[in-house]
Design a protein around this motif. Structure first.
Motif, PDB file in Angstrom:
ATOM      1  N   HIS A 177     -27.186   3.881 -24.187  1.00  0.00           N
ATOM      2  CA  HIS A 177     -25.812   3.582 -23.773  1.00  0.00           C
ATOM      3  C   HIS A 177     -24.821   4.426 -24.577  1.00  0.00           C
ATOM      4  CE1 HIS A 177     -27.584  -0.283 -22.258  1.00  0.00           C
ATOM      5  NE2 HIS A 177     -26.698  -0.076 -21.308  1.00  0.00           N
ATOM      6  N   ILE A 178     -24.995   4.424 -25.871  1.00  0.00           N
ATOM      7  CA  ILE A 178     -24.037   5.104 -26.741  1.00  0.00           C
ATOM      8  C   ILE A 178     -24.164   6.616 -26.622  1.00  0.00           C
ATOM      9  CG2 ILE A 178     -23.288   5.374 -29.136  1.00  0.00           C
ATOM     10  CD1 ILE A 178     -24.349   2.511 -29.608  1.00  0.00           C
ATOM     11  N   ARG A 179     -25.400   7.125 -26.529  1.00  0.00           N
ATOM     12  CA  ARG A 179     -25.605   8.568 -26.402  1.00  0.00           C
ATOM     13  C   ARG A 179     -24.979   9.119 -25.123  1.00  0.00           C
ATOM     14  NH1 ARG A 179     -26.150  10.589 -31.140  1.00  0.00           N
ATOM     15  NH2 ARG A 179     -27.823   9.662 -32.384  1.00  0.00           N
ATOM     16  N   ALA A 180     -24.907   8.316 -24.090  1.00  0.00           N
ATOM     17  CA  ALA A 180     -24.285   8.777 -22.851  1.00  0.00           C
ATOM     18  C   ALA A 180     -22.816   9.135 -23.060  1.00  0.00           C
ATOM     19  CB  ALA A 180     -24.401   7.694 -21.773  1.00  0.00           C
ATOM     20  N   ILE A 181     -22.200   8.544 -24.064  1.00  0.00           N
ATOM     21  CA  ILE A 181     -20.781   8.797 -24.354  1.00  0.00           C
ATOM     22  C   ILE A 181     -20.611   9.783 -25.500  1.00  0.00           C
ATOM     23  CG2 ILE A 181     -18.624   7.711 -25.112  1.00  0.00           C
ATOM     24  CD1 ILE A 181     -19.606   5.155 -23.745  1.00  0.00           C
ATOM     25  N   VAL A 182     -21.388   9.636 -26.570  1.00  0.00           N
ATOM     26  CA  VAL A 182     -21.157  10.435 -27.781  1.00  0.00           C
ATOM     27  C   VAL A 182     -22.041  11.662 -27.858  1.00  0.00           C
ATOM     28  CG1 VAL A 182     -20.527   8.297 -28.968  1.00  0.00           C
ATOM     29  CG2 VAL A 182     -22.822   9.249 -29.298  1.00  0.00           C
ATOM     30  N   GLY A 183     -23.019  11.792 -26.949  1.00  0.00           N
ATOM     31  CA  GLY A 183     -23.923  12.935 -27.008  1.00  0.00           C
ATOM     32  C   GLY A 183     -24.835  12.844 -28.223  1.00  0.00           C
ATOM     33  N   ASP A 235     -17.673   3.691 -12.346  1.00  0.00           N
ATOM     34  CA  ASP A 235     -18.955   4.096 -11.759  1.00  0.00           C
ATOM     35  C   ASP A 235     -19.468   5.412 -12.355  1.00  0.00           C
ATOM     36  OD1 ASP A 235     -21.159   3.950 -10.106  1.00  0.00           O
ATOM     37  OD2 ASP A 235     -20.139   4.838  -8.374  1.00  0.00           O
ATOM     38  N   PRO A 236     -19.497   5.544 -13.679  1.00  0.00           N
ATOM     39  CA  PRO A 236     -20.011   6.795 -14.261  1.00  0.00           C
ATOM     40  C   PRO A 236     -21.512   6.906 -14.020  1.00  0.00           C
ATOM     41  CG  PRO A 236     -19.668   5.174 -15.980  1.00  0.00           C
ATOM     42  CD  PRO A 236     -19.120   4.565 -14.724  1.00  0.00           C
ATOM     43  N   PRO A 237     -22.048   8.121 -13.995  1.00  0.00           N
ATOM     44  CA  PRO A 237     -23.490   8.287 -13.760  1.00  0.00           C
ATOM     45  C   PRO A 237     -24.346   7.542 -14.775  1.00  0.00           C
ATOM     46  CG  PRO A 237     -22.344  10.391 -13.588  1.00  0.00           C
ATOM     47  CD  PRO A 237     -21.343   9.407 -14.100  1.00  0.00           C
ATOM     48  N   THR A 254      -8.291   8.382 -16.303  1.00  0.00           N
ATOM     49  CA  THR A 254      -9.180   7.572 -15.482  1.00  0.00           C
ATOM     50  C   THR A 254     -10.130   8.494 -14.729  1.00  0.00           C
ATOM     51  OG1 THR A 254      -7.475   5.876 -15.210  1.00  0.00           O
ATOM     52  CG2 THR A 254      -9.306   5.844 -13.649  1.00  0.00           C
ATOM     53  N   TYR A 255     -11.421   8.143 -14.762  1.00  0.00           N
ATOM     54  CA  TYR A 255     -12.460   8.954 -14.129  1.00  0.00           C
ATOM     55  C   TYR A 255     -13.191   8.118 -13.078  1.00  0.00           C
ATOM     56  CZ  TYR A 255     -11.832  12.008 -18.184  1.00  0.00           C
ATOM     57  OH  TYR A 255     -11.301  12.835 -19.145  1.00  0.00           O
ATOM     58  N   HIS A 256     -13.577   8.775 -11.990  1.00  0.00           N
ATOM     59  CA  HIS A 256     -14.474   8.171 -10.998  1.00  0.00           C
ATOM     60  C   HIS A 256     -15.731   9.023 -10.951  1.00  0.00           C
ATOM     61  CE1 HIS A 256     -15.637   7.348  -6.573  1.00  0.00           C
ATOM     62  NE2 HIS A 256     -16.136   6.404  -7.355  1.00  0.00           N
ATOM     63  N   ARG A 257     -16.830   8.401 -11.330  1.00  0.00           N
ATOM     64  CA  ARG A 257     -18.098   9.128 -11.484  1.00  0.00           C
ATOM     65  C   ARG A 257     -17.886  10.269 -12.477  1.00  0.00           C
ATOM     66  NH1 ARG A 257     -19.566   8.443  -5.077  1.00  0.00           N
ATOM     67  NH2 ARG A 257     -20.078   6.223  -5.255  1.00  0.00           N
TER      68      ARG A 257
END
Length: 418
Positions: free
Chosen positions: A230-236, A195-197, A75-78
């Motif tokens: 949206h997807i690039r924010a996760i997969v680069g 709340d990720p950036p 679990t991540y916060h920001r």
């Protein structure tokens, strides 16, 4: 004797038909759709005890083998990891397996089609349903002794019976997508981002699936559509493919009663809840197990007057617990008051009290009229049924739950006579 009518050929309806067949009971399964959906993950997490339940109808191992096992949830916060949950490895089934619902349904249907006691009919929408002291009947002449309604959130059976579907719906919108991409994780794991950036003020959930596919759930504003950003924010910059996507609003609803005479509501026809904690499909399988053994006993003339009524008592209490737990999670994810927002902020800053979904465990029928000894599901419940069994001096019901110490009074109580 007439068959049992099962309405709905999703995982709950197919499981119910297989449990009836295991008890020697024929069934007719009606599905309104012309064919089964073959794309989209939908419900994906199958819990260890539910795999054990499915093993009793011959598909537990196949569901486990078809999926991806994960032991770690982060679990991540920001941009900071605030909580790590690790399940211990043990013999038998893993704690959770991520197998897409479409695959679970395919495996169940293969088993159903190999079972001579089950007749599966697609393209058969239910238009009317009547019942009397002898059984239930449909508009096209099907006569059955009982009915299990597993026809989903918009259940025709529930509406025909006039049973209220009480609760509420959340305004927040979620985009859910299956994305094929190589994320280079050392081992499969679940990740929850608060709340990720790249999705400020909202959440994103990431789950592994077979064949290099990841299930990604974005909480989004009303007018947001899924984009490459949206997807690039996760997969680069990795190449990816969107295999399937859909949009959902989550609901917390429960049928006012789960039983009307010889008709029992199961799965989403009986209750719907937010998916965090994997309580929808798993609890629906437990509904099917509970309904099938009670109907089988009633058909054999073994049941007392309280057995069918106990379905609403037992599975209604399970639904209430699941709704309470998922409701708490949604209030954490989408706080509606200053107090809830303050609680969430403290939890995310300290890493204590974070609620990203309390993972499913089977409900113990502690207050059931059928049990005297806690009513818990025994470990490795694949050994249970299809009749009553005895283990360590305790009477075990066909659904693997403990009825109590083995004696005549407990047996009569477990069959609804007292």
């Amino acid at each position: 004797m007439s068959p049992v009518l099962v309405v709905g050929a999703g995982p709950v309806g197919l499981t119910a038909a297989l449990f009836l067949a295991r008890a020697g009971v024929p069934s007719i399964v009606l599905e309104a759709q012309e064919q089964r959906a073959k794309r989209g993950s939908r419900s994906i997490c199958v819990q260890r005890d539910v795999l054990e339940i499915l093993a009793r109808v011959g598909v537990g191992q196949a569901v486990a083998d078809a999926g991806v096992t994960w032991y770690t949830g982060r679990t991540y916060h920001r941009d900071r990891e605030v909580l790590t949950l690790t399940f211990p490895e043990a013999k038998g089934f893993p704690p959770f397996v991520n197998t897409p619902q479409t695959v679970v349904e395919q495996l169940l249907e293969e088993r159903v089609r190999a079972e001579p006691l089950i007749e599966l009919r697609y393209g058969r929408a239910l238009e009317s349903l009547t019942q009397d002291d002898e059984g239930v009947s449909t508009q096209d002449g099907i006569k059955a002794t009982h009915c299990i309604a597993a026809d989903g959130v918009h259940s025709a059976v529930r509406q025909l019976l006039g049973i209220p579907f009480e609760g509420f719906s959340f305004d927040d919108r979620f985009i859910i997508a299956d994305v094929r991409v190589d994320l280079d994780f050392e081992t499969p794991e679940r990740r929850f981002y608060f709340d990720p950036p790249w999705n400020p003020g909202r959440q994103v959930l990431l789950h592994p699936q077979p064949n290099g596919v990841w299930r990604i759930d974005w909480q989004v504003a009303e007018d947001v559509q899924l984009t490459d950003d949206h997807i690039r924010a996760i997969v680069g910059d990795k190449p990816y493919e969107v295999v399937w996507q859909s949009t959902y609003r989550f609901h917390q609803r429960r049928a006012k009663t789960l039983r009307a005479g010889r008709i029992l509501l199961a799965g989403d026809a009986a209750h719907v809840m937010s998916p965090f904690g994997a309580r929808g499909l798993n609890s629906g399988i437990c509904d099917a197990d509970n309904a099938a053994w009670k109907i089988a006993a009633d058909r054999r003339g073994e049941a007392g007057p309280r057995l069918l009524a106990s379905y609403d008592v037992e599975r209604g209490a399970a639904a209430d617990e699941n709704l309470r737990i998922t409701g708490d999670t949604m209030r954490f994810l989408v706080p509606g008051t200053p107090e809830e927002r303050a609680h969430r902020q403290r939890a995310l800053e300290t890493g204590e009290g974070i609620d990203s979904g309390k993972l499913f465990t089977p409900f113990a029928y502690t207050d059931s009229p059928l049990t005297t000894d806690g009513g818990e599901l025994i470990a490795r419940s694949r050994a249970a049924g299809p009749g009553f069994t005895v283990a360590d001096g305790r009477l075990i019901r066909p659904d693997g739950h403990v009825a109590g110490e083995d004696n005549d009074d407990v047996r009569r109580r477990a069959l609804g006579y007292s």
